[in-house]
Motif scaffolding. Structure first.
Motif, short mmCIF file in Angstrom:
data_model
loop_
_atom_site.label_atom_id
_atom_site.label_comp_id
_atom_site.label_asym_id
_atom_site.label_seq_id
_atom_site.Cartn_x
_atom_site.Cartn_y
_atom_site.Cartn_z
N THR A 115 1.91 -101.71 43.79
CA THR A 115 1.91 -102.03 42.37
C THR A 115 1.39 -100.85 41.57
O THR A 115 0.81 -99.91 42.12
N LEU A 116 1.58 -100.89 40.25
CA LEU A 116 1.14 -99.79 39.40
C LEU A 116 -0.38 -99.65 39.44
O LEU A 116 -0.92 -98.54 39.47
N ASP A 117 -1.09 -100.79 39.46
CA ASP A 117 -2.55 -100.75 39.53
C ASP A 117 -3.02 -100.08 40.81
O ASP A 117 -3.96 -99.28 40.81
N ASP A 118 -2.36 -100.44 41.91
CA ASP A 118 -2.69 -99.80 43.19
C ASP A 118 -2.49 -98.30 43.09
O ASP A 118 -3.28 -97.51 43.61
N LEU A 119 -1.40 -97.93 42.42
CA LEU A 119 -1.09 -96.51 42.29
C LEU A 119 -2.20 -95.79 41.55
O LEU A 119 -2.68 -94.75 41.97
N ARG A 120 -2.64 -96.40 40.45
CA ARG A 120 -3.73 -95.79 39.66
C ARG A 120 -5.01 -95.70 40.47
O ARG A 120 -5.74 -94.72 40.39
N ALA A 121 -5.26 -96.74 41.27
CA ALA A 121 -6.49 -96.76 42.07
C ALA A 121 -6.42 -95.73 43.20
O ALA A 121 -7.41 -95.09 43.54
N THR A 122 -5.25 -95.57 43.79
CA THR A 122 -5.09 -94.63 44.89
C THR A 122 -5.26 -93.20 44.43
O THR A 122 -5.85 -92.38 45.12
N ALA A 123 -4.71 -92.94 43.26
CA ALA A 123 -4.71 -91.57 42.81
C ALA A 123 -5.18 -91.48 41.38
O ALA A 123 -4.42 -91.23 40.47
N PRO A 124 -6.50 -91.73 41.17
CA PRO A 124 -6.99 -91.66 39.80
C PRO A 124 -6.86 -90.24 39.27
O PRO A 124 -7.20 -89.29 39.96
N ALA A 125 -6.36 -90.11 38.07
CA ALA A 125 -6.15 -88.78 37.52
C ALA A 125 -7.06 -88.55 36.34
O ALA A 125 -7.53 -89.49 35.71
N ASP A 126 -7.32 -87.29 36.05
CA ASP A 126 -8.17 -86.93 34.92
C ASP A 126 -7.50 -87.29 33.60
O ASP A 126 -6.30 -87.17 33.46
N ARG A 127 -8.32 -87.72 32.64
CA ARG A 127 -7.82 -87.81 31.28
C ARG A 127 -8.12 -86.48 30.61
O ARG A 127 -8.98 -85.74 31.06
N THR A 128 -7.43 -86.21 29.55
CA THR A 128 -7.63 -84.92 28.87
C THR A 128 -8.20 -85.16 27.48
O THR A 128 -7.67 -85.97 26.72
N LEU A 129 -9.29 -84.47 27.19
CA LEU A 129 -9.89 -84.57 25.86
C LEU A 129 -9.62 -83.26 25.12
O LEU A 129 -9.95 -82.19 25.61
N VAL A 130 -8.99 -83.38 23.95
CA VAL A 130 -8.70 -82.19 23.15
C VAL A 130 -9.68 -82.16 21.98
O VAL A 130 -9.73 -83.10 21.19
N VAL A 131 -10.46 -81.09 21.92
CA VAL A 131 -11.50 -80.99 20.89
C VAL A 131 -11.22 -79.80 19.98
O VAL A 131 -10.98 -78.69 20.45
N ASP A 132 -11.21 -80.07 18.66
CA ASP A 132 -11.10 -78.97 17.69
C ASP A 132 -12.46 -78.75 17.06
O ASP A 132 -12.98 -79.63 16.37
N LEU A 133 -13.02 -77.56 17.30
CA LEU A 133 -14.33 -77.26 16.73
C LEU A 133 -14.17 -76.63 15.35
O LEU A 133 -13.14 -76.02 15.06
N ALA A 134 -15.20 -76.78 14.52
CA ALA A 134 -15.20 -76.10 13.22
C ALA A 134 -15.31 -74.59 13.48
O ALA A 134 -15.85 -74.18 14.51
N PRO A 135 -14.78 -73.77 12.55
CA PRO A 135 -14.73 -72.32 12.80
C PRO A 135 -16.11 -71.71 13.08
O PRO A 135 -16.23 -70.79 13.89
N ASP A 136 -17.16 -72.25 12.44
CA ASP A 136 -18.48 -71.64 12.62
C ASP A 136 -19.36 -72.42 13.59
O ASP A 136 -20.56 -72.24 13.64
#
Lengths: 262, 321
Positions: free
Chosen positions: B230-251
């Protein structure tokens, strides 16, 4: 198979008939452009009384018979020529998932009555030449059989040529040498050509059996190659051999068909 | 309904090596694959491009013959009895149409009725039903070449189902469709599976298709079956990283990734951070926002390719490059 072919051909005709003016223009265009061949032959005869030892009526007989055979075969299976294009576009895969022979679908694909336009000039020449030749009723029957047999033989060549495209996707220019080239060659008396070429088209690609060999008998001419009498009647054998080779080549090609990516 | 036993497919490819010499190479597209699909199942068939998905589908439909192994669909050997099988299955290729380009949709359907030898009464009833479900009414008379992608796909689905097949094989049916068309197609597929009991095999790159439709997922990679469950099994078998995209202020002060968080990429003020499955994304966001001047922040769930990549323990490729 025949039913499926007519069904598909009819559907394509209806699609083409949505533009009736274009369709009519294309039929006439095909008739005119084929007539140019004819003009060439007429010019030839106004300068020479005979061609390859044959009179104008005899040469016209060969021309008309070959052209009718070729056109009939082209109408029936000429579209197989586009196999390479269908494979590259992936549309051949679509034919393979339908419950009708892929060969039949390919043969009927894009059918248009335009090709029938080419029958007009060739039929005209045949009708002109027959009364000028001394033909018995049995000769006329043989002529009809010869034309039909020639169509079957050309049909086999089309399919054979198409099967080559399983291996050479862009091979249709090369294979046209045997289909269109064969049609051009058989328009003229074989006695015009070098003997080695005539031997080649007798024993390898058996184009000589489309019209030349049977016509020698019908016209009561001796064979310039001196082949025995029974060879005149080998036309059906040649047609069967070519068709068997074509079916074999097609099946082999289909078995090794690799499709395209995606 | 479907049975594969030790199925392999090899292609011979010729590479150019200059002049007329050619290099002969054997490429294995599918290697010793075995699985079964029972009648009535809805199976998602996943894998990266070039993994062998399409090759498998082409073997199931009889377009390609297997190099070795046994293939059975509805009890038939597809490559040998292709025409007979064609009457019992429906096939849709998302990338190209199986309809006749120049014919109006309804003429294509009429032709299909004849080719599949469907009884006229049943055909009319079936077409009416499908026309209503997929909303084909307004473009039945339009030639296929003039249809939009979404309309064409609905036409293709109808064409594949007019003969009421036992098995429907779909190769990326939602590719390129807009949200509304996708929803229509998904709803329709779910319906024919539950109400008519049609077995469905679906390949897709769209995780939404899988989540919405498939009770069972098969993942293929490098021609081998890598996962089946099942899809849940798939997620559990191979948990993958989530990606966080951060935009910092120029200074803003330069950002040092917190413990356990990997900096994937940096481009001016924008940073890509990989958050492992066991770490809460919220805590990472909170810590970064507290110590830095942040303009914008976005979190991306792993897509199906990442999960598949993880399944193989390969280093995830940089998907933003």
């Amino acid at each position: 198979m025949v039913r499926a072919w007519f069904l598909l051909a009819w559907t394509w005709t209806r699609a083409a008939a949505q533009y009736p003016g274009t369709l009519l223009a294309m039929i006439l265009g095909a008739a005119v452009s084929t007539s140019l061949d004819l003009v060439a032959i007429v010019i030839l005869f106004t300068h020479m009384p005979s061609l390859g030892g044959l009179s104008a009526a005899e040469a016209g007989f060969l021309y008309g018979a070959s052209q009718i055979s070729f056109t009939l075969s082209d109408v029936a299976v000429g579209s197989t020529d586009k196999l390479g294009r269908h494979i590259r576009a992936g549309s051949f895969d679509a034919m393979l998932i339908r419950p009708v022979s892929a060969l039949v679908q390919l043969a009927a694909e894009d059918f248009t009555p335009r090709k029938l336009g080419r029958l007009l000039p060739s039929a005209a020449v045949l009708i002109w030449s027959v009364p000028r030749l001394d033909l018995s009723p049995s000769d006329l029957v043989l002529t009809v059989l010869m034309v039909l047999n020639g169509a079957v033989l050309f049909g086999g060549l089309w399919v054979l040529a198409a099967s080559v495209q399983f291996a050479l996707l862009a091979g249709h220019e090369a294979t046209k040498a045997f289909t269109w080239g064969g049609a051009s060659m058989t328009q003229y008396p074989m006695s015009l050509y070098g003997q080695d070429l005539v031997r080649a088209v007798t024993f390898t690609v058996p184009l000589a059996f489309v019209n030349w060999q049977p016509s020698l008998y019908i016209l009561g001419r001796p064979d310039p190659l001196g082949l025995p009498e029974f060879v005149r009647f080998l036309g059906p054998v040649a047609a069967v051999v070519v068709c068997l080779a074509a079916v074999g080549a097609w099946r082999t090609g289909l078995r090794h068909y690799r499709s395209t990516g995606s | 309904m479907i049975l594969l036993d030790g199925v392999s497919k090899r292609f011979v490819v010729y590479g150019k090596r200059g002049g007329l010499r050619r290099e002969r190479k054997v490429v294995t597209a599918v290697e010793r694959m075995s699985f079964t699909v029972a009648a009535g199942e809805f199976v998602g068939y996943l894998g990266p491009n070039g993994a062998g998905k399409s090759t498998t589908i082409k073997m199931l439909t009889g377009i390609l013959s297997a190099s070795e192994g046994v293939v059975r669909v509805a009890g038939l050997d597809p490559a040998r009895r292709r025409a007979e099988l064609a009457r019992r299955i429906g096939v849709v290729f998302g990338q190209r149409t199986t309809l006749w380009w120049d014919l109006p949709l309804k003429d294509s359907f009429a032709l299909i009725r004849h080719l599949y030898k469907v009884d006229r009464r049943r055909f009319t009833a079936r077409l009416d039903e499908l026309t209503e479900l997929l909303g084909l009414g307004e473009f039945l008379g339009t030639p296929v070449r003039q249809l939009s992608l979404g309309q064409r796909m609905r036409g293709d689905l109808t064409a594949a189902l007019l003969h009421s097949p036992e098995l429907l094989v779909l190769d990326e049916p939602t590719i390129g469709l807009d949200v509304v068309s996708k929803a229509t197609v998904r709803e329709f597929l779910a319906r024919i599976n539950t109400e008519e009991g049609t077995t469905v095999l679906l390949t897709t790159h769209d995780l939404g298709d899988i989540e919405r439709l498939c009770r069972r997922v098969m993942v293929i990679d490098h021609g081998r079956l890598a996962f089946d469950g099942t899809l849940d099994d798939l997620r559990a078998t191979a948990p993958a990283d989530r990606t966080l995209v951060v935009d910092l202020a120029p200074d803003a002060t330069p950002l040092v990734p917190p413990q356990g968080i990997r900096l994937v990429r940096r481009e001016g003020p924008r940073l890509w951070l990989a958050i492992p499955p066991e770490v809460s994304a919220a805590s990472v966001v909170a810590r970064i926002a507290a110590s830095h001047d942040v303009v914008d922040i976005a979190l991306h769930e792993p897509d199906i390719e990442d999960i598949v990549t993880r399944l193989y323990g390969r280093t995830p490729q940089d998907q933003y490059s």
